[in-house]
Write an enzyme that holds these catalytic residues in place. Structure first.
Site, mmCIF file in Angstrom:
data_model
loop_
_atom_site.group_PDB
_atom_site.id
_atom_site.type_symbol
_atom_site.label_atom_id
_atom_site.label_comp_id
_atom_site.label_asym_id
_atom_site.label_seq_id
_atom_site.Cartn_x
_atom_site.Cartn_y
_atom_site.Cartn_z
ATOM 1 C CE1 TYR A 175 -4.169 -1.965 5.408
ATOM 2 C CE2 TYR A 175 -3.385 0.223 4.794
ATOM 3 C CZ TYR A 175 -3.866 -1.020 4.438
ATOM 4 O OH TYR A 175 -4.031 -1.328 3.106
ATOM 5 C CB SER B 227 -0.871 -0.004 1.264
ATOM 6 O OG SER B 227 -1.499 1.241 1.467
#
Length: 245
Positions: free
Chosen positions: A152, A139
């Protein structure tokens, strides 16, 4: 000159929706034999019906090493080899660190980070034999951490670190390691956020820009996987044009 995926055996985790589903369909269209795994195995049947090629559906929980080993074994048993692992399974449970429900932290670490590690571990002997490819979905959060996404981001930074270590260990043995880092993509990921403020922020972001589609990421994956054997595309960062960070 690019190579073909015709007859290549691919295992895609987290394939019940979003990037995983789009990737499985794109690779099937390129002639690959695709095994798809997810916890929501019922959703995989509709994917298999849509795919132009042969698809093996597997109930897979990446947080369980035994489930991962069984999925890899079933893929090799069905298709005779494993050429590509697409490590896509993940959850994003954003929220501030203060007052956080730490069980959500555990879930993210177990799914995003440990899950991808378990899958690499189970698949690696087969990928070494086939001189295959490990493709990790990371990501933009694996490059730039932001407030309210600490855990995250930590899992995605971890994926990048693990992938680079793996690359150094296996690249001279013919195994390529690819990290794909998508920005904001139209998937179910944000809908799993339990913090109402963060969920609203994600929804607002989705309407404020032209966001990526899962197929955009699938196209990048096809590109990385169809390069000649001497070419390793190790990292692709893909953001929506309108995304500033």
């Amino acid at each position: 000159m690019s190579t073909t995926l015709d007859g290549k055996v691919v295992l895609v985790t987290g394939a019940s929706s979003g990037i995983g589903e789009a990737t499985a369909l794109a690779l099937s269209a390129e002639g690959a034999l695709v095994a798809v795994g997810a916890r929501r195995a019922d959703r995989l049947e509709s994917l298999a019906r849509k795919a132009p090629g042969e698809v093996l559906t597997l109930e897979l929980d990446v947080t369980d090493p035994e489930s991962v080993r069984a999925a890899v074994a079933a893929t090799v048993d069905r298709f005779g080899a494993l050429d590509v692992l697409v490590n896509n399974a993940g959850v994003m449970l954003s929220g501030p660190i203060a007052g956080a429900d730490t069980t959500e932290w555990t879930r993210m670490v177990e799914t995003n980070l440990l899950g991808s590690m378990y899958t690499v571990h189970a698949a690696l002997p087969h990928l070494l034999a086939s001189k295959g490819t490990v493709l990790q979905i990371s990501s933009t959060s694996g490059r730039i951490a932001s407030a309210n996404s600490g855990v995250y981001a930590a899992t995605k930074f971890g994926i990048t670190a693990f992938a680079e270590s793996l690359r150094q260990e296996v690249t001279t043995q013919g195994v390529r390691v690819v990290v794909i880092e998508p920005g904001f993509v139209a998937t179910e990921l944000a809908s799993h956020i339990t913090d109402p403020t963060m969920r609203a922020a994600a929804q607002q972001m989705a309407t404020s820009m032209r966001i990526l589609h899962p197929e955009d990421i699938a196209n990048a994956i096809v590109y990385a996987l169809t390069q000649p054997e001497h070419v390793a595309v190790n990292e692709i960062l893909i953001r929506p044009t309108d995304q500033t960070r």
